[in-house]
Design a protein around this motif. Sequence first.
Motif, mmCIF file in Angstrom:
data_model
loop_
_atom_site.group_PDB
_atom_site.id
_atom_site.type_symbol
_atom_site.label_atom_id
_atom_site.label_comp_id
_atom_site.label_asym_id
_atom_site.label_seq_id
_atom_site.Cartn_x
_atom_site.Cartn_y
_atom_site.Cartn_z
ATOM 1 N N MET A 52 -40.140 2.067 -6.351
ATOM 2 C CA MET A 52 -39.322 1.027 -5.519
ATOM 3 C C MET A 52 -37.898 1.283 -6.430
ATOM 4 S SD MET A 52 -40.153 0.522 -2.652
ATOM 5 C CE MET A 52 -38.992 -0.566 -2.106
ATOM 6 N N SER A 56 -35.099 3.648 -4.466
ATOM 7 C CA SER A 56 -34.492 3.028 -3.358
ATOM 8 C C SER A 56 -33.080 2.480 -3.812
ATOM 9 C CB SER A 56 -35.489 1.875 -2.986
ATOM 10 O OG SER A 56 -35.616 0.819 -4.075
ATOM 11 N N GLY A 58 -31.202 -0.705 -1.851
ATOM 12 C CA GLY A 58 -31.048 -1.354 -0.893
ATOM 13 C C GLY A 58 -32.185 -0.876 0.213
ATOM 14 N N GLN A 59 -31.808 -0.754 1.394
ATOM 15 C CA GLN A 59 -32.738 -0.465 2.421
ATOM 16 C C GLN A 59 -33.178 1.274 2.412
ATOM 17 O OE1 GLN A 59 -34.793 -2.595 4.115
ATOM 18 N NE2 GLN A 59 -33.991 -4.237 3.037
ATOM 19 N N THR A 60 -32.338 2.064 1.846
ATOM 20 C CA THR A 60 -32.397 3.380 2.075
ATOM 21 C C THR A 60 -33.031 4.214 0.841
ATOM 22 O OG1 THR A 60 -30.322 3.513 0.966
ATOM 23 C CG2 THR A 60 -30.268 3.332 3.299
#
Length: 104
Positions: A52, A56, A58-60
């Motif tokens: 993670m 990653s 943020g959300q992308t």
Amino acid sequence: MSLWGWILLASFVAYVTKFSGYLVPAHLLQNERMNYVAATLTIGLLASLTAMNAFSAGQTLALDARAGSLIVAAVALALRAPFLGVVIVGAVTAAALRAAGVAQ
């Protein structure tokens, strides 16, 4: 509920969870299968956190210097480099990729 209410609720849940660990009988915790499960869960959690953090933003999904340094560190581990060497090689790789502007 206010922010402080959520913080107090989360603190209470964390305390109850920790306290419930003391209620588990000792013979269950000294079981060989329990030791195996605990070790496997630890490795899985560490691997997922590493993935993670490396892939990653943020959300992308992001492929940047962190991903490159993780790949180089994995190669260093495969070549059985000492842990400190793996960390240094990964950090130098990330710095070089960022300095070159290849991956921001």
